[in-house]
Design an enzyme around this catalytic site. Sequence first.
Site, PDB file in Angstrom:
ATOM      1  N   ARG A 213      11.504  25.179   5.734  1.00  0.00           N
ATOM      2  CA  ARG A 213      10.455  26.162   5.973  1.00  0.00           C
ATOM      3  C   ARG A 213      10.872  27.503   5.381  1.00  0.00           C
ATOM      4  O   ARG A 213      12.046  27.859   5.389  1.00  0.00           O
ATOM      5  CB  ARG A 213      10.183  26.317   7.483  1.00  0.00           C
ATOM      6  CG  ARG A 213       9.430  25.147   8.111  1.00  0.00           C
ATOM      7  CD  ARG A 213       7.991  25.090   7.620  1.00  0.00           C
ATOM      8  NE  ARG A 213       7.196  24.059   8.270  1.00  0.00           N
ATOM      9  CZ  ARG A 213       7.013  22.840   7.798  1.00  0.00           C
ATOM     10  NH1 ARG A 213       7.598  22.475   6.666  1.00  0.00           N
ATOM     11  NH2 ARG A 213       6.248  21.976   8.442  1.00  0.00           N
TER      12      ARG A 213
ATOM     13  N   HIS B 236       5.498  23.913  -2.405  1.00  0.00           N
ATOM     14  CA  HIS B 236       5.531  23.128  -1.166  1.00  0.00           C
ATOM     15  C   HIS B 236       5.115  21.675  -1.426  1.00  0.00           C
ATOM     16  O   HIS B 236       4.213  21.129  -0.782  1.00  0.00           O
ATOM     17  CB  HIS B 236       4.627  23.753  -0.102  1.00  0.00           C
ATOM     18  CG  HIS B 236       5.038  23.392   1.301  1.00  0.00           C
ATOM     19  ND1 HIS B 236       4.911  24.258   2.365  1.00  0.00           N
ATOM     20  CD2 HIS B 236       5.591  22.260   1.822  1.00  0.00           C
ATOM     21  CE1 HIS B 236       5.349  23.669   3.475  1.00  0.00           C
ATOM     22  NE2 HIS B 236       5.763  22.454   3.160  1.00  0.00           N
TER      23      HIS B 236
END
Length: 312
Positions: free
Chosen positions: A227, A275
């Site tokens: 993250r 991502h």
Amino acid sequence: MDIIFYHPTFDTQWWIEALRKAIPQARVRAWKSGDNDSADYALVWHPPVEMLAGRDLKAVFALGAGVDSILSKLQAHPEMLKPSVPLFRLEDTGMGEQMQEYAVSQVLHWFRRFDDYRIQQNSSHWQPLPEYHREDFTIGILGAGVLGSKVAQSLQTWRFPLRCWSRTRKSWPGVQSFAGREELSAFLSQCRVLINLLPNTPETVGIINQQLIEKLPDGAYLLNLARGVHVVEDDLLAALDSGKVKGAMLDVFNREPLPPESLLWQHPRVTITPHVAAITRPAEAVEYISRTIAQLEKGERLCGQVDRARGY
């Protein structure tokens, strides 16, 4: 059996048809605002509070490996999900294989010094460089969960020295395990490559900061697959500029999409992907969810349930 589905970007019709085929006895519908009809299971990603609030669900499935978006919303809206409702995440469903591909390819890229040769190419400079040696190229994995174990297994094939760090000690063959904050410094001290696969919890936010980076060997590399909130971006940029960190491969960021004005975009020692290190594979996810629902209906004990207190 009634199943409600919500995902802001997935092909909802494909999922509904696939779930109906995999669980023929289920009535599957796409949830829309105002739908308060009963449901047994909810399959969600970034769900609105009203979708889950007040429902007597048997389980909720997050359609990804992380559940931080649901848990953070629960903190602000405790009424969204009853404490008794089990929350499951997609532990693998093809994501482990994708993480393996991503991590191995980038580790080899650094090990063979392709990053240095790219910089030389940009200035039309021809200069063979000394090779790195495997025994000096220790790889450390922050976060020793399902995905961390998969990455470690794939890197063992290449005979790199491996170590991992997590909340509790692991017994992975061929991997040196470190556990707890008291062993973090020792873990970091030999990591030429640091691969971050930590869960997103209050304890891990901002963990990759100046203090942590200083404990790495000079010229270390960072691969962030977890993250964006784990990394203090200004501290990383300072370490890249000083040479303390020789290169960074970043798939996740504090703000996504990464703003055009971010200095990370133009840094010569940073590689960015949007991502995509491991995305949900729909067919494998449907198979996992249908199998898990069948086990829940039989009252069996299951793996993959999220501990809400820990955050993963």
